[in-house]
Design an enzyme around this catalytic site. Structure first.
Site, PDB file in Angstrom:
ATOM      1  N   ASP A  15       0.839  -1.197   0.000  1.00  0.00           N
ATOM      2  CA  ASP A  15       0.000   0.000   0.000  1.00  0.00           C
ATOM      3  C   ASP A  15       0.879   1.254   0.000  1.00  0.00           C
ATOM      4  O   ASP A  15       1.792   1.389   0.820  1.00  0.00           O
ATOM      5  CB  ASP A  15      -0.895   0.024   1.242  1.00  0.00           C
ATOM      6  CG  ASP A  15      -1.969  -1.048   1.214  1.00  0.00           C
ATOM      7  OD1 ASP A  15      -2.269  -1.554   0.110  1.00  0.00           O
ATOM      8  OD2 ASP A  15      -2.519  -1.373   2.279  1.00  0.00           O
ATOM      9  N   GLY A  41      -3.117  -5.751   0.430  1.00  0.00           N
ATOM     10  CA  GLY A  41      -3.654  -6.833  -0.386  1.00  0.00           C
ATOM     11  C   GLY A  41      -4.665  -7.585   0.450  1.00  0.00           C
ATOM     12  O   GLY A  41      -4.421  -7.876   1.631  1.00  0.00           O
ATOM     13  N   LYS A  42      -5.814  -7.861  -0.108  1.00  0.00           N
ATOM     14  CA  LYS A  42      -6.884  -8.450   0.685  1.00  0.00           C
ATOM     15  C   LYS A  42      -6.479  -9.789   1.305  1.00  0.00           C
ATOM     16  O   LYS A  42      -6.791 -10.073   2.457  1.00  0.00           O
ATOM     17  CB  LYS A  42      -8.150  -8.602  -0.163  1.00  0.00           C
ATOM     18  CG  LYS A  42      -8.801  -7.260  -0.479  1.00  0.00           C
ATOM     19  CD  LYS A  42     -10.123  -7.412  -1.164  1.00  0.00           C
ATOM     20  CE  LYS A  42     -10.809  -6.056  -1.243  1.00  0.00           C
ATOM     21  NZ  LYS A  42     -11.110  -5.490   0.083  1.00  0.00           N
ATOM     22  N   GLY A 228     -23.308  -1.657   9.601  1.00  0.00           N
ATOM     23  CA  GLY A 228     -23.089  -3.012  10.101  1.00  0.00           C
ATOM     24  C   GLY A 228     -23.093  -4.056   9.005  1.00  0.00           C
ATOM     25  O   GLY A 228     -22.463  -3.870   7.960  1.00  0.00           O
ATOM     26  N   ASP A 251      -9.659   6.166   9.304  1.00  0.00           N
ATOM     27  CA  ASP A 251      -9.244   5.594   8.017  1.00  0.00           C
ATOM     28  C   ASP A 251      -9.960   4.260   7.854  1.00  0.00           C
ATOM     29  O   ASP A 251      -9.728   3.326   8.607  1.00  0.00           O
ATOM     30  CB  ASP A 251      -7.723   5.413   8.017  1.00  0.00           C
ATOM     31  CG  ASP A 251      -7.188   4.867   6.691  1.00  0.00           C
ATOM     32  OD1 ASP A 251      -7.988   4.558   5.795  1.00  0.00           O
ATOM     33  OD2 ASP A 251      -5.948   4.744   6.570  1.00  0.00           O
ATOM     34  N   ASP A 257     -11.446  -6.167   5.340  1.00  0.00           N
ATOM     35  CA  ASP A 257     -10.499  -7.265   5.525  1.00  0.00           C
ATOM     36  C   ASP A 257     -10.384  -7.643   7.001  1.00  0.00           C
ATOM     37  O   ASP A 257     -10.253  -8.830   7.336  1.00  0.00           O
ATOM     38  CB  ASP A 257      -9.127  -6.872   4.984  1.00  0.00           C
ATOM     39  CG  ASP A 257      -9.144  -6.641   3.484  1.00  0.00           C
ATOM     40  OD1 ASP A 257     -10.008  -7.223   2.801  1.00  0.00           O
ATOM     41  OD2 ASP A 257      -8.296  -5.883   2.987  1.00  0.00           O
ATOM     42  N   GLY A 294      -3.971   3.658   8.359  1.00  0.00           N
ATOM     43  CA  GLY A 294      -3.301   2.538   7.716  1.00  0.00           C
ATOM     44  C   GLY A 294      -4.187   1.315   7.605  1.00  0.00           C
ATOM     45  O   GLY A 294      -5.352   1.323   7.995  1.00  0.00           O
TER      46      GLY A 294
END
Length: 310
Positions: A15, A41-42, A228, A251, A257, A294
């Site tokens: 990222d 990355g997921k 939700g 953020d 994820d 982040g």
């Protein structure tokens, strides 16, 4: 072969995060006030989240033969993730994701997949044993869809629970991706793309969930950000809405994820929990993640979480 609680077949993206007062318009140049590098990355994110909660984790992934790739492998090791199935290729650079985050915590992301797209179905077959020794498998769509499909197929053949996070969404998916998903977990935007229906309310999410269930997945969980989640197991029964905790987001990058990785942890390590309870706990952890900047840097560790989550 060791047993793993959670195995991920998925993506690694570095990222490149720019913090800006607002997201730029097309053709516009604006000044940012901060920049940072982060592991993302997921696939990597979901695996690290599960590991930080205490799951025994492994990832099947591919990175470039570059500094980002070597840093990625070290980051997995630092988080207790098994890296025996991370391959290094000279054919492409490690994936990157330039991200802009505005002052309200909203983000815009560009993904350059690089080495992620070099992870093939044949690679998954080569590392089949790690998938078959998992309690829960997570896949996404930041790698080739046929690679994720092969992993899901192998998992289902061996009784492994599967979660598919269909992100980034593609309007047309192989029908078997639905069929081999015990839990199909898009966010509201992805659900809109997959169903062609608006998903801006819980009621609309329920209609979209019915369309997805009709495609063959066992259960659908649509994440709705500050609203939700909506979980639905049957078209004939009303879905369950799990509201989110009220927080002031800093953020939102990686919140989905954090949810998926946490859900996989609870499914693997707390099998006595009802799915609704697992979703509530995963929502709680996701809401904590949006309160820090982040992606992985915002993911909490088990030791820092309330004991009632465990």
């Amino acid at each position: 072969m060791a047993e793993f609680d959670v195995v991920v077949v998925g993506s690694c993206n570095m990222d490149l995060i720019s913090y800006v007062p607002r997201l730029p318009k097309p053709g516009e140049t604006i000044h940012g006030h901060k920049f940072s590098l982060g592991f993302g990355g997921k696939g990597a994110n979901q695996c690290v989240m599960a590991a930080r909660l205490g799951a025994a984790t492994a990832i099947v992934a591919k990175v470039g033969d570059d500094v980002f790739g070597s840093n990625f492998i070290q980051n997995f090791k630092d988080n207790g993730v098994n890296v025996d199935h991370v391959q290094v290729t000279k054919e492409a650079a490690t994936g990157v994701a330039p991200i802009a985050v505005n002052d309200d915590g909203q983000n815009s992301i560009i993904i350059v997949s690089g080495a992620n797209l070099k992870l093939t179905a044949a690679d998954v077959k080569e590392h089949e044993s790690v998938v078959t020794h998992a309690k829960v498998l997570i896949c996404q769509l930041e790698i080739q869809p046929e690679t994720s499909l092969e992993a899901l197929r192998i998992a289902k053949q061996h009784g492994v629970k599967t979660i598919l996070n269909p992100a980034p969404a593609q309007a047309t998916l192989d029908p078997e991706l639905y069929k081999f998903s015990d839990i199909f977990c898009p966010n509201e935007t992805e659900a809109e793309i997959l169903t062609g229906l608006p998903v801006t309310t819980v009621e609309e999410a329920e209609k979209a969930a019915d369309v997805l269930l009709d495609k063959g997945c066992k259960k659908v969980i649509i994440t709705l950000g500050e609203k939700g989640c909506l979980c639905k197991s049957s078209m004939s029964e009303k879905g369950i809405h799990v509201p989110a905790r009220k927080v002031n987001p800093v953020d939102t990058t990686g919140a989905g994820d954090a949810f998926v990785g946490s859900l996989a942890y609870y499914m693997a390590c707390h099998k006595g929990l009802r799915l609704e309870e697992a979703i509530q706990k995963a929502c709680h952890i996701s809401s904590i993640s949006v309160c820090s900047p982040g992606t992985q840097t915002s993911f909490p560790y088990r030791k820092d979480l309330p004991r009632d989550l465990f």
